[in-house]
Design a protein around this motif. Sequence first.
Motif, PDB file in Angstrom:
ATOM      1  N   GLY A 103       5.980  -7.217  -5.037  1.00 48.62           N
ATOM      2  CA  GLY A 103       6.817  -6.118  -4.844  1.00 48.62           C
ATOM      3  C   GLY A 103       6.088  -4.867  -4.303  1.00 48.62           C
ATOM      4  O   GLY A 103       5.542  -3.948  -4.870  1.00 48.62           O
ATOM      5  N   PHE A 105       7.606  -2.677  -1.617  1.00 45.30           N
ATOM      6  CA  PHE A 105       8.332  -1.756  -1.377  1.00 45.30           C
ATOM      7  C   PHE A 105       7.711  -0.792  -0.268  1.00 45.30           C
ATOM      8  O   PHE A 105       7.413  -1.480   0.706  1.00 45.30           O
ATOM      9  N   ASP A 127       6.499  -8.990  -0.561  1.00 48.37           N
ATOM     10  CA  ASP A 127       7.866  -8.539  -0.586  1.00 48.37           C
ATOM     11  C   ASP A 127       8.896  -9.431   0.397  1.00 48.37           C
ATOM     12  O   ASP A 127       8.281 -10.099   1.368  1.00 48.37           O
ATOM     13  N   ASN A 129      11.352  -7.516   1.910  1.00 46.87           N
ATOM     14  CA  ASN A 129      11.826  -6.541   2.809  1.00 46.87           C
ATOM     15  C   ASN A 129      11.166  -6.054   3.895  1.00 46.87           C
ATOM     16  O   ASN A 129      10.085  -4.848   3.382  1.00 46.87           O
ATOM     17  N   ALA A 133       8.307  -2.424   3.683  1.00 42.24           N
ATOM     18  CA  ALA A 133       6.956  -2.738   3.626  1.00 42.24           C
ATOM     19  C   ALA A 133       6.286  -1.918   4.977  1.00 42.24           C
ATOM     20  O   ALA A 133       5.218  -1.678   4.758  1.00 42.24           O
ATOM     21  N   ALA A 179       8.590  -6.860  -9.142  1.00 39.95           N
ATOM     22  CA  ALA A 179       9.741  -6.994  -7.965  1.00 39.95           C
ATOM     23  C   ALA A 179      11.053  -7.085  -8.959  1.00 39.95           C
ATOM     24  O   ALA A 179      11.352  -6.719  -9.898  1.00 39.95           O
TER      25      ALA A 179
END
Length: 255
Positions: A103, A105, A127, A129, A133, A179
């Motif tokens: 996770g 972010f 991740d 996304n 990131a 996450a």
Amino acid sequence: MPLSSISKEAAIGTAVLGVAVAAGFLAGRRSCSRFAHGTLKGSGSLLQQYVLDHSLREHPALTKLKMVTSQRHDGRMMVSCDQAQLMANLARLIRAKKVIEIGVFTGYNTLNMALIIPDDGKVVACDINEDTAKLGRPFWKEAGVEHKIDLRIKPAIQTLDDLLANGEAGTFDFAFIDADKGGYNDYYEKCLQLIRKGGIIAIDNVLFSGKVLNSGKYGGDIQSMHELNEKIFHDPRVTISMLSIGDGVTLAFKL
Ligand SMILES: C[S@@+](CC[C@H](N)C(=O)[O-])C[C@H]1O[C@@H](n2cnc3c(N)ncnc32)[C@H](O)[C@@H]1O
């Protein structure tokens, strides 16, 4: 918050990013601990600010990344910076070289960890996304640690399986699980395989804004978190500490 309490790094960051972002930073700094929104809502905010003012020593790139993150509508997903600092201190203490971040972010803790590992160390940053990131990348670069970060955009469970298939069991020193809550139990089990004896797994959000007290009422992820807390409490493979910092973090030390 009085201006006099802003750190040197914050002052530099403020000058760099301008007044508008600085306003966001101040808001972000107040909410630096996720606890302020959760279990201790209201009761500890001044004391929490004192704690931050008297303990937080952030690298300037971390401060800038925090400022940018605090401008986002979902900025409070960022790890608590006092918790991140504790994890960095623990990772340094055990001379961590290989770290797993589950996770990413915007990459605050990824950067935080990359800053304390040696130049030939690595953070495997997981991740799904890429958009969030990649926000961290300029700050990773600015801090001169981008080469230590191995960003893998796919479900974290796949990355953990890839690492195991690659023969990396028992070679990691530190893992941070932060996450999707439904995946925590699997992440914990895979991390136990990937972490060496004496390594540390930090599991975030273990208090779930206090809702773990009534997990039966909420069900779903909250019930799963409570069940994982029960499991880790009795797990003979680790020694543990559960801390009421941020949204609650359990530190599991692999035996
Ligand atoms: C609370 S944020 C992580 C905060 C981060 N540790 C930090 O330092 O600020 C949770 C992140 O988990 C990611 N995530 C959600 N499900 C995931 C999955 N199955 N695999 C990998 N990452 C996932 C989200 O995209 C989000 O960026």
